[in-house]
Write a protein that holds these residues in place. Structure first.
Motif, short mmCIF file in Angstrom:
data_model
loop_
_atom_site.label_atom_id
_atom_site.label_comp_id
_atom_site.label_asym_id
_atom_site.label_seq_id
_atom_site.Cartn_x
_atom_site.Cartn_y
_atom_site.Cartn_z
N ASP A 1 89.32 -41.66 -8.78
CA ASP A 1 89.72 -40.41 -8.11
C ASP A 1 88.80 -39.27 -8.52
O ASP A 1 88.46 -38.42 -7.70
CB ASP A 1 91.17 -40.05 -8.43
N ARG B 1 95.01 -42.46 7.16
CA ARG B 1 95.11 -43.63 6.28
C ARG B 1 96.04 -43.35 5.10
O ARG B 1 95.96 -42.28 4.49
CB ARG B 1 93.74 -44.02 5.77
N ASP B 2 96.89 -44.31 4.79
CA ASP B 2 97.82 -44.16 3.67
C ASP B 2 97.10 -43.93 2.35
O ASP B 2 97.53 -43.10 1.53
CB ASP B 2 98.74 -45.38 3.55
N SER B 3 95.99 -44.65 2.14
CA SER B 3 95.26 -44.50 0.89
C SER B 3 94.66 -43.09 0.75
O SER B 3 94.65 -42.52 -0.34
CB SER B 3 94.16 -45.55 0.77
N ASP B 4 94.19 -42.53 1.86
CA ASP B 4 93.67 -41.16 1.83
C ASP B 4 94.79 -40.16 1.57
O ASP B 4 94.61 -39.19 0.82
CB ASP B 4 92.97 -40.81 3.15
#
Length: 102
Positions: A58, A80-83
């Motif tokens: 991160d 996007r879920d990760s973003d």
């Protein structure tokens, strides 16, 4: 919120003690290269908060935002879920950094 509070409490004790040690992580390096008028003390403080609130990956991702703010905007509006998960962590980091280094 507990994580932010815990990080804030740690910062109160850790920053004065560790400010004498050099901390050249990815955030510190990017901050110094960005040429936005930030000094070594400010960039070091921001890095210390990053060390308390962000994982290594991160931190490297966030460091890219110093030189390419458009990338931050793209991440913020991403579907996007990760973003979205990263952006939540990054936002907490930013709030903590502002509180202790701003």
């Amino acid at each position: 919120m507990k994580t932010l509070t815990r990080a804030a409490a740690l910062a109160l004790f850790a920053l004065p003690i560790s400010s004498t040690f050099a901390s050249a992580g990815p955030i510190d390096s990017a901050c110094m290269r960005a040429g936005n008028g930030a000094n070594r003390a400010t960039c070091g403080c921001i890095q210390q908060v990053a060390d308390m609130t962000l994982r290594g990956g991160d931190q490297r991702r966030a460091a890219k935002f110093f030189l390419n703010p458009d990338q931050a905007q793209e991440t913020r509006v991403s579907k996007r879920d990760s973003d979205n998960a990263f952006w939540a962590r990054y936002k907490q980091f930013g709030e903590a950094a502002q509180a202790y280094c701003g």
